[in-house]
Design a protein around this motif. Structure first.
Motif, short mmCIF file in Angstrom:
data_model
loop_
_atom_site.label_atom_id
_atom_site.label_comp_id
_atom_site.label_asym_id
_atom_site.label_seq_id
_atom_site.Cartn_x
_atom_site.Cartn_y
_atom_site.Cartn_z
N VAL A 49 0.84 -1.20 0.00
CA VAL A 49 0.00 0.00 0.00
C VAL A 49 0.88 1.25 0.00
N TRP A 50 1.93 1.22 0.79
CA TRP A 50 2.83 2.37 0.86
C TRP A 50 3.47 2.65 -0.50
N HIS A 51 3.96 1.62 -1.15
CA HIS A 51 4.58 1.83 -2.47
C HIS A 51 3.56 2.31 -3.49
N ALA A 52 2.35 1.79 -3.45
CA ALA A 52 1.30 2.25 -4.37
C ALA A 52 0.99 3.73 -4.15
N LEU A 53 0.90 4.14 -2.91
CA LEU A 53 0.63 5.54 -2.59
C LEU A 53 1.79 6.43 -3.04
N CYS A 54 3.01 6.01 -2.75
CA CYS A 54 4.19 6.79 -3.16
C CYS A 54 4.31 6.86 -4.68
N ASP A 55 4.05 5.75 -5.36
CA ASP A 55 4.10 5.75 -6.83
C ASP A 55 3.07 6.73 -7.39
N ALA A 56 1.85 6.68 -6.87
CA ALA A 56 0.79 7.55 -7.37
C ALA A 56 1.10 9.02 -7.13
N MET A 57 1.76 9.31 -6.03
CA MET A 57 2.07 10.70 -5.69
C MET A 57 3.46 11.11 -6.17
N GLN A 58 4.12 10.22 -6.89
CA GLN A 58 5.45 10.46 -7.46
C GLN A 58 6.47 10.91 -6.40
N VAL A 59 6.45 10.19 -5.29
CA VAL A 59 7.42 10.45 -4.22
C VAL A 59 8.73 9.79 -4.61
N PRO A 60 9.82 10.57 -4.70
CA PRO A 60 11.11 9.97 -5.06
C PRO A 60 11.58 8.97 -4.00
N ASP A 61 12.35 7.99 -4.44
CA ASP A 61 12.83 6.94 -3.54
C ASP A 61 13.51 7.50 -2.29
N GLN A 62 14.30 8.54 -2.44
CA GLN A 62 15.04 9.07 -1.29
C GLN A 62 14.14 9.73 -0.26
N ARG A 63 12.90 10.05 -0.61
CA ARG A 63 11.96 10.66 0.35
C ARG A 63 10.97 9.66 0.92
N ARG A 64 10.92 8.46 0.37
CA ARG A 64 9.89 7.50 0.78
C ARG A 64 10.03 7.01 2.22
N TRP A 65 11.16 7.18 2.80
CA TRP A 65 11.38 6.58 4.13
C TRP A 65 11.47 7.62 5.22
N GLY A 66 10.95 8.80 4.96
CA GLY A 66 10.85 9.81 5.99
C GLY A 66 12.18 10.44 6.34
N ARG A 67 12.21 11.00 7.50
CA ARG A 67 13.38 11.78 7.93
C ARG A 67 14.40 10.96 8.70
N ASP A 68 14.05 9.75 9.08
CA ASP A 68 14.96 8.91 9.88
C ASP A 68 16.00 8.28 8.96
N PRO A 69 17.27 8.72 9.05
CA PRO A 69 18.29 8.18 8.16
C PRO A 69 18.62 6.72 8.44
N HIS A 70 18.18 6.18 9.57
CA HIS A 70 18.47 4.80 9.93
C HIS A 70 17.36 3.84 9.57
N ARG A 71 16.25 4.37 9.09
CA ARG A 71 15.12 3.51 8.73
C ARG A 71 15.51 2.65 7.53
N GLN A 72 15.23 1.38 7.65
CA GLN A 72 15.51 0.45 6.55
C GLN A 72 14.36 0.47 5.57
N ALA A 73 14.66 0.66 4.33
CA ALA A 73 13.63 0.65 3.29
C ALA A 73 13.34 -0.79 2.88
N PRO A 74 12.10 -1.25 3.08
CA PRO A 74 11.78 -2.61 2.63
C PRO A 74 11.74 -2.66 1.12
N PRO A 75 11.98 -3.81 0.54
CA PRO A 75 11.94 -3.93 -0.92
C PRO A 75 10.56 -3.54 -1.44
N ALA A 76 10.54 -2.97 -2.64
CA ALA A 76 9.29 -2.51 -3.23
C ALA A 76 8.35 -3.66 -3.51
N ARG A 77 8.84 -4.76 -4.01
CA ARG A 77 7.95 -5.86 -4.38
C ARG A 77 8.65 -7.18 -4.25
#
Length: 77
Positions: A49-77
């Motif tokens: 759901v998160w990836h679908a929302l980000c794709d629809a809103m054209q959120v760049p990959d580097q912004r998808r994980w918020g402000r926490d630089p330590h947050r691990q980005a889960p694979p898209a699919r």
């Protein structure tokens, strides 16, 4: 990704008020014509759901994980 993490990212990336409105109002084709909130309520994997929302809103990959630089980005699919 857990449901709590999904909503934390919505708040962090889009802002609480706009993000909650977006999740409730924006119908996403990738989610079968549902909103993100409906998809979450229907039990879809929050990561998808998160990836679908980000794709629809054209959120760049580097912004998808918020402000926490330590947050691990889960694979898209």
């Amino acid at each position: 990704m857990r449901y709590r993490e999904f909503w934390d990212l919505v708040d962090d990336v889009f802002g609480r008020a706009y993000g909650r409105s977006l999740a409730s109002d924006q119908v996403l084709d990738a989610l079968g014509g549902r909103t993100a909130a409906q998809a979450i309520d229907d039990g879809l994997e929050p990561r998808l759901v998160w990836h679908a929302l980000c794709d629809a809103m054209q959120v760049p990959d580097q912004r998808r994980w918020g402000r926490d630089p330590h947050r691990q980005a889960p694979p898209a699919r």
